[in-house]
Design an enzyme around this catalytic site. Structure first.
Site, short mmCIF file in Angstrom:
data_model
loop_
_atom_site.label_atom_id
_atom_site.label_comp_id
_atom_site.label_asym_id
_atom_site.label_seq_id
_atom_site.Cartn_x
_atom_site.Cartn_y
_atom_site.Cartn_z
N ASP A 164 0.91 -1.13 0.00
CA ASP A 164 0.00 0.00 0.00
C ASP A 164 0.96 1.19 0.00
O ASP A 164 1.54 1.51 1.03
CB ASP A 164 -0.86 -0.02 1.27
CG ASP A 164 -1.86 1.12 1.26
OD1 ASP A 164 -1.47 2.22 0.84
OD2 ASP A 164 -3.00 0.92 1.66
N HIS A 165 1.14 1.81 -1.16
CA HIS A 165 2.27 2.75 -1.24
C HIS A 165 2.08 3.95 -0.31
O HIS A 165 3.02 4.65 -0.01
CB HIS A 165 2.56 3.16 -2.69
CG HIS A 165 1.63 4.19 -3.24
ND1 HIS A 165 0.40 3.89 -3.73
CD2 HIS A 165 1.76 5.52 -3.38
CE1 HIS A 165 -0.20 4.99 -4.14
NE2 HIS A 165 0.62 6.00 -3.95
N HIS A 227 -5.58 2.88 0.86
CA HIS A 227 -4.73 3.98 1.33
C HIS A 227 -5.36 4.78 2.48
O HIS A 227 -4.75 4.98 3.52
CB HIS A 227 -4.44 4.97 0.20
CG HIS A 227 -3.90 4.34 -1.05
ND1 HIS A 227 -3.04 3.29 -1.04
CD2 HIS A 227 -4.10 4.63 -2.36
CE1 HIS A 227 -2.72 2.96 -2.28
NE2 HIS A 227 -3.36 3.76 -3.10
C1 BG6 Z 1 -3.05 4.76 -6.66
C2 BG6 Z 1 -4.39 4.90 -7.35
O1 BG6 Z 1 -3.07 3.67 -5.78
O2 BG6 Z 1 -2.79 5.95 -5.93
C3 BG6 Z 1 -4.39 6.10 -8.26
O3 BG6 Z 1 -4.65 3.73 -8.11
C4 BG6 Z 1 -4.01 7.34 -7.51
O4 BG6 Z 1 -5.67 6.28 -8.88
C5 BG6 Z 1 -2.70 7.10 -6.73
O5 BG6 Z 1 -3.81 8.38 -8.46
C6 BG6 Z 1 -2.42 8.27 -5.83
O6 BG6 Z 1 -1.14 8.12 -5.31
P1 BG6 Z 1 -0.28 9.39 -4.87
O7 BG6 Z 1 0.94 8.80 -4.29
O8 BG6 Z 1 -0.04 10.20 -6.12
O9 BG6 Z 1 -1.14 10.11 -3.90
#
Ligand code: BG6
Length: 489
Positions: A164-165, A227
């Protein structure tokens, strides 16, 4: 993904000497490429997407890259993969420690680990074997349970790393430090002092070229299930007994288990969905969601979701939590806002009708940092007051680079540190919690899908979710639908 994120993140780790002394990076896909083709593609990608200004080591890194063509849905192909791995290990004198990173369509998340196991690539006698998968971990509760059973049939939980980045973001981790390394915030961090908690993740981009994926997903599955619920979990968790992965994950899980179920009849009042429509943003004409490539022209997939919920435990009893996320909103910002309760008796004349409340903004991105809003006297006669800020910006630590989420997470997975990865039970609890909303949005045609012009903050009715009628969401900048108004964060 491989080009933009994974290989650049691995290169960054390599430059910092964080990869093992001897390693091989084997690219695997259907395309038939030679090692040389793969290396030259990845070299270009590193130049374009690298996260660190260091070109000297690119050639040295690239030499460790190899490629083999495998049909990932064909069991027979996995013997080829196994042989290539064995051959590389022998030639480079490396142990059997292996990470299988599934940067693939989610439909293969059950298949690939199964096929790897069938040829014995899950066995750990000659070194650990780990699988990294990206979200979505299932499509709903039912499919998540099926995926769980498939994965756990051949792999142990501690071999599975679900990325979950958001958990890899420095500022999300800093939430724990802010709370548990400081004596000032924690005593106030409960229902006695906090009025409500708001978590916003707004994006100004649309769905880019991901219409096919997004139209089957929507904002709730794409951002909230994973997230943003995790961000809520870290905001709300109890102090873990230690910084051990299990201790931290247990506390997050307890929050998820305490989420008050949203009853079907309450979905209307607890969840708002929206979809962006064509408008002009910053002077540029932008199409609506239904006109995007790969999207069904009658689609009722939400590109905006807002949710109100409660965490039924002693710390949070009665405190509303709000989550909101959307595409094509005025700006890119992710933040947690802790709204403290107002003073019991306000003595001073105020310029605005809004109640005077202190709030703490934990800015996850961009301009990462922390900001406390409080009230001060306006200089001059009388007792006019005004809101002022006390803030800290990560950029002030200018000798420190903020590592990318992937860099951090890949490194952790090599160390076997699963703290920042989603555990099976968390994933299942999150799906359980959202199931009524998902079901109602799918089946109950009386629940509206609100259109919102690109560049606005989503459906205005989302303000009605906020219980305290004198308050609204925090709007970090004005709408951009009218040309020329830029964001002040
Ligand atoms: C991803 C989603 O997991 O997270 C995307 O699939 C989204 O739709 C992205 O744009 C958002 O990540 P960050 O790091 O740019 O907030």
């Amino acid at each position: 993904m491989t080009k933009r994120k994974l290989v650049p993140a691995l290169y960054t780790l390599f430059v910092q000497d964080l990869l093992p002394e001897r390693f091989a990076l084997l690219g695997v896909s259907r395309s038939s490429l030679t090692d040389t083709d793969f290396r030259s593609k990845m070299k270009k990608a590193i130049h374009e997407f690298k996260e660190i200004e260091d070109n000297d080591k690119i050639d040295e890194f690239i030499k460790q890259l190899y490629y083999t063509s495998v049909l990932l849905d064909d069991a027979a192909s996995y013997e080829t993969l196994k042989q290539r791995l064995e051959q590389l290990r022998a030639a480079l004198n490396i142990r059997g420690n292996t990470i299988f990173y599934l940067s693939t369509p989610p439909s293969l998340y059950g298949t690939i680990p199964l096929h790897l196991a069938l040829v014995g690539l899950n066995k750990q006698e000659d070194g650990w074997k780990r699988v990294i998968i990206e979200k979505p971990f299932g499509y709903d509760l039912e499919s998540a349970l099926i995926l769980r059973d498939k994965l756990l049939k051949d792999w142990d939980e501690d071999q599975l790393f679900r990325i979950d980045h958001y958990l890899g973001k420095e500022t999300v981790q800093n939430l724990m430090v802010t709370r548990f390394a400081n004596g000032t915030f924690e005593p106030l961090w409960n229902r006695n002092y906090i009025n409500h908690v708001e978590i916003t993740s707004s994006e100004s981009i649309g769905i880019e070229n991901r219409g096919g994926y997004y139209d089957t997903s929507g904002a709730l599955r794409d951002m909230v299930q994973n997230h943003l619920l995790h961000v809520a979990g870290i905001t709300a968790m109890e102090s873990p007994s230690s910084m051990e992965p299990t201790a931290i994950r247990n506390e997050i899980l307890k929050v998820f288990q305490s989420l008050r179920p949203i009853r079907k009849e309450d979905v209307k009042n607890h969840a708002i969905r929206g979809q962006y429509t064509a408008a002009t943003m910053n002077g540029e004409k932008l199409i609506g969601y239904r006109e995007e490539d790969g999207v069904n022209p009658d689609s009722d997939t939400e590109t905006y979701a807002a949710l109100k919920f409660y965490i039924d435990n002693w710390r949070w009893g009665g405190v509303p939590f709000y989550i909101r996320t959307g595409k094509r909103l005025p700006t890119r910002v992710t933040e947690v806002v802790i709204h403290f309760k107002p003073t019991p008796h306000f003595l001073f004349a105020q310029k605005t009708a809004a109640k005077s409340c202190n709030y703490l903004i934990i800015r996850i991105q961009p301009d990462e940092g922390l900001l406390l809003k409080f009230t001060m006297k306006t200089p001059g006669s009388g007792f006019e007051v005004q809101d002022v800020n006390m803030d800290f910006h990560y950029s002030d630590l200018n000798d420190q680079r903020i590592p990318s989420a992937y860099e951090r997470l890949i490194h952790d997975s090599m160390k076997g540190d699963a703290t920042l990865f989603a555990r099976t039970e968390e994933v299942i609890e999150a799906w359980k919690f959202l199931s009524p909303v998902i079901d109602c949005w799918k089946n109950d045609k009386t629940i509206p899908l609100f259109g919102y012009p690109v560049g606005t903050w989503g459906p205005e009715v989302a303000d009605d979710l906020i219980e305290d009628k004198e308050m609204t969401w925090r709007y970090p900048c004005r709408n951009l639908s009218k040309d020329g108004i830029y964001c002040e964060l």
